[in-house]
Design a protein around this motif. Structure first.
Motif, PDB file in Angstrom:
ATOM      1  N   LYS A  75      33.354  25.682   3.753  1.00 34.21           N
ATOM      2  CA  LYS A  75      32.651  24.407   3.912  1.00 34.21           C
ATOM      3  C   LYS A  75      33.160  23.334   2.950  1.00 34.21           C
ATOM      4  CE  LYS A  75      28.807  25.840   0.947  1.00 34.21           C
ATOM      5  NZ  LYS A  75      27.359  25.921   0.831  1.00 34.21           N
ATOM      6  N   ARG A  76      34.300  23.589   2.305  1.00 36.81           N
ATOM      7  CA  ARG A  76      34.861  22.653   1.335  1.00 36.81           C
ATOM      8  C   ARG A  76      36.198  22.067   1.799  1.00 36.81           C
ATOM      9  NH1 ARG A  76      31.921  26.233  -1.318  1.00 36.81           N
ATOM     10  NH2 ARG A  76      30.573  25.471  -2.971  1.00 36.81           N
ATOM     11  N   PRO A 118      34.506  11.875   3.904  1.00 34.08           N
ATOM     12  CA  PRO A 118      34.382  12.324   5.297  1.00 34.08           C
ATOM     13  C   PRO A 118      32.916  12.392   5.751  1.00 34.08           C
ATOM     14  CG  PRO A 118      35.788  13.816   4.012  1.00 34.08           C
ATOM     15  CD  PRO A 118      35.151  12.870   3.048  1.00 34.08           C
ATOM     16  N   ALA A 119      32.686  12.011   6.982  1.00 34.37           N
ATOM     17  CA  ALA A 119      31.328  12.063   7.535  1.00 34.37           C
ATOM     18  C   ALA A 119      30.803  13.494   7.481  1.00 34.37           C
ATOM     19  CB  ALA A 119      31.337  11.555   8.979  1.00 34.37           C
ATOM     20  N   GLY A 120      29.567  13.655   7.035  1.00 37.12           N
ATOM     21  CA  GLY A 120      28.947  14.971   6.963  1.00 37.12           C
ATOM     22  C   GLY A 120      29.256  15.719   5.676  1.00 37.12           C
ATOM     23  N   TYR A 121      29.977  15.090   4.752  1.00 32.76           N
ATOM     24  CA  TYR A 121      30.338  15.726   3.487  1.00 32.76           C
ATOM     25  C   TYR A 121      29.820  14.914   2.309  1.00 32.76           C
ATOM     26  CZ  TYR A 121      33.459  19.019   5.782  1.00 32.76           C
ATOM     27  OH  TYR A 121      33.968  20.028   6.552  1.00 32.76           O
ATOM     28  N   THR A 122      29.728  15.565   1.175  1.00 26.93           N
ATOM     29  CA  THR A 122      29.380  14.910  -0.079  1.00 26.93           C
ATOM     30  C   THR A 122      30.361  15.373  -1.152  1.00 26.93           C
ATOM     31  OG1 THR A 122      27.564  14.481  -1.621  1.00 26.93           O
ATOM     32  CG2 THR A 122      27.720  16.698  -0.749  1.00 26.93           C
ATOM     33  N   PHE A 179      50.988  15.079 -15.660  1.00 32.65           N
ATOM     34  CA  PHE A 179      51.224  15.949 -14.506  1.00 32.65           C
ATOM     35  C   PHE A 179      49.907  16.584 -14.040  1.00 32.65           C
ATOM     36  CE2 PHE A 179      52.322  19.857 -12.334  1.00 32.65           C
ATOM     37  CZ  PHE A 179      53.407  19.502 -11.555  1.00 32.65           C
ATOM     38  N   LYS A 180      49.145  17.139 -14.991  1.00 32.01           N
ATOM     39  CA  LYS A 180      47.873  17.794 -14.636  1.00 32.01           C
ATOM     40  C   LYS A 180      46.886  16.809 -14.026  1.00 32.01           C
ATOM     41  CE  LYS A 180      48.167  21.537 -17.993  1.00 32.01           C
ATOM     42  NZ  LYS A 180      47.735  22.003 -19.314  1.00 32.01           N
ATOM     43  N   ALA A 181      46.754  15.629 -14.621  1.00 33.26           N
ATOM     44  CA  ALA A 181      45.811  14.634 -14.105  1.00 33.26           C
ATOM     45  C   ALA A 181      46.225  14.146 -12.722  1.00 33.26           C
ATOM     46  CB  ALA A 181      45.696  13.468 -15.079  1.00 33.26           C
ATOM     47  N   ASP A 182      47.529  13.929 -12.516  1.00 39.23           N
ATOM     48  CA  ASP A 182      48.013  13.439 -11.225  1.00 39.23           C
ATOM     49  C   ASP A 182      47.874  14.475 -10.110  1.00 39.23           C
ATOM     50  OD1 ASP A 182      48.683  10.902 -12.075  1.00 39.23           O
ATOM     51  OD2 ASP A 182      50.824  11.311 -12.275  1.00 39.23           O
ATOM     52  N   HIS A 183      47.793  15.745 -10.448  1.00 35.24           N
ATOM     53  CA  HIS A 183      47.676  16.806  -9.444  1.00 35.24           C
ATOM     54  C   HIS A 183      46.244  17.346  -9.331  1.00 35.24           C
ATOM     55  CE1 HIS A 183      52.002  16.565  -9.948  1.00 35.24           C
ATOM     56  NE2 HIS A 183      52.116  17.144  -8.781  1.00 35.24           N
ATOM     57  N   SER A 184      45.300  16.696  -9.987  1.00 36.44           N
ATOM     58  CA  SER A 184      43.906  17.150  -9.907  1.00 36.44           C
ATOM     59  C   SER A 184      43.342  16.859  -8.517  1.00 36.44           C
ATOM     60  CB  SER A 184      43.068  16.471 -10.992  1.00 36.44           C
ATOM     61  OG  SER A 184      43.080  15.066 -10.827  1.00 36.44           O
ATOM     62  N   LYS A 185      42.279  17.572  -8.168  1.00 40.63           N
ATOM     63  CA  LYS A 185      41.736  17.494  -6.806  1.00 40.63           C
ATOM     64  C   LYS A 185      40.282  17.037  -6.793  1.00 40.63           C
ATOM     65  CE  LYS A 185      44.708  21.058  -4.829  1.00 40.63           C
ATOM     66  NZ  LYS A 185      45.641  20.150  -4.224  1.00 40.63           N
ATOM     67  N   ILE A 186      39.928  16.382  -5.699  1.00 43.97           N
ATOM     68  CA  ILE A 186      38.535  16.059  -5.387  1.00 43.97           C
ATOM     69  C   ILE A 186      38.057  17.133  -4.421  1.00 43.97           C
ATOM     70  CG2 ILE A 186      36.993  14.398  -4.266  1.00 43.97           C
ATOM     71  CD1 ILE A 186      39.096  12.230  -5.022  1.00 43.97           C
ATOM     72  N   VAL A 187      36.828  17.605  -4.610  1.00 44.20           N
ATOM     73  CA  VAL A 187      36.268  18.618  -3.716  1.00 44.20           C
ATOM     74  C   VAL A 187      35.081  18.018  -2.983  1.00 44.20           C
ATOM     75  CG1 VAL A 187      35.303  20.924  -3.516  1.00 44.20           C
ATOM     76  CG2 VAL A 187      36.965  20.426  -5.342  1.00 44.20           C
ATOM     77  N   PHE A 188      35.147  18.058  -1.659  1.00 44.58           N
ATOM     78  CA  PHE A 188      34.030  17.646  -0.804  1.00 44.58           C
ATOM     79  C   PHE A 188      33.380  18.909  -0.260  1.00 44.58           C
ATOM     80  CE2 PHE A 188      37.181  14.183  -0.300  1.00 44.58           C
ATOM     81  CZ  PHE A 188      36.412  13.105  -0.730  1.00 44.58           C
ATOM     82  N   VAL A 189      32.062  18.886  -0.106  1.00 45.69           N
ATOM     83  CA  VAL A 189      31.362  20.034   0.471  1.00 45.69           C
ATOM     84  C   VAL A 189      30.493  19.537   1.621  1.00 45.69           C
ATOM     85  CG1 VAL A 189      29.404  19.901  -1.158  1.00 45.69           C
ATOM     86  CG2 VAL A 189      29.995  22.097  -0.079  1.00 45.69           C
ATOM     87  N   LYS A 190      30.424  20.351   2.676  1.00 46.97           N
ATOM     88  CA  LYS A 190      29.645  20.003   3.864  1.00 46.97           C
ATOM     89  C   LYS A 190      28.165  19.938   3.510  1.00 46.97           C
ATOM     90  CE  LYS A 190      30.098  21.101   8.740  1.00 46.97           C
ATOM     91  NZ  LYS A 190      31.274  20.323   9.015  1.00 46.97           N
TER      92      LYS A 190
END
Length: 193
Positions: A75-76, A118-122, A179-190
């Motif tokens: 769901k991520r 994305p719609a339906g995610y937070t 490098f680490k900061a530029d490759h960090s990720k955002i996580v969305f969950v349904k």
């Protein structure tokens, strides 16, 4: 889908200016595709606008689609926000440098990225803001969540100069942080329900 505008000015526009004058549209497209580090995407449309003057500039406009920009797990959704200007430099801290470090010219990169939620995610997880400054330059990246989008601002300046070999560990740390900061990720969950 992404709409991208990049402004190159001063020395940063020299190579692009030469390509626009001497290369075919197909060769320019091939070069642009080699510079974007995401799997499976297509540049749907692009154009360039030249601005002559004391400090010449070129605006580049891209429209692209990327089927696998985000990775999905259950769901991520995982998204790396910075796809165009992220650092690709990884230096080895195991090396002992013998010669001076030479940075031939200064430059500044400034990026603003907006990602629609994305719609339906937070938003479940966000990268941390990072700020570092030393003799080699400055690097700042910050994130903010708004009702329908996430904004990311990245500023990187590199300082020209000659630095002693003994400064190499500081340079390794600087590039590693970036490098680490530029490759960090955002996580969305349904959203539930």
């Amino acid at each position: 889908t992404a709409k991208i505008k990049t402004t190159y000015s001063g020395l940063e526009q020299d190579d692009l200016f030469s390509r626009l004058k001497h290369w075919s549209k197909e060769d320019i497209l091939k070069q642009m595709k080699s510079e974007i580090d995401i799997p499976t995407y297509d540049i749907v449309d692009f154009k360039h606008e030249e601005h002559k003057g004391t400090i010449p500039a070129i605006d580049e406009y891209l429209n692209l689609t990327a089927e696998n920009y985000a990775s999905v797990s259950g769901k991520r959704i995982f998204v790396t926000p910075n796809i165009l200007s992220k650092s690709r430099v990884k230096l080895s801290s195991a090396e002992t440098r013998k010669y001076d470090i030479v940075k031939r010219y200064s430059f500044k990169d400034a990026d603003t990225i907006s990602i629609a939620i994305p719609a339906g995610y937070t938003v479940e997880a966000m990268p941390k803001n990072v700020a570092v400054s030393n003799k080699f330059g400055t690097y700042n990246i910050s994130f903010s969540v708004e009702p329908q989008k996430i904004s990311c601002t990245r500023l990187y300046t590199e300082t020209e100069g000659r630095f002693p070999a003994t400064d190499y560990p500081e340079l390794v740390k600087f590039y590693d942080t970036m490098f680490k900061a530029d490759h960090s990720k955002i996580v969305f969950v349904k959203k539930e329900g």
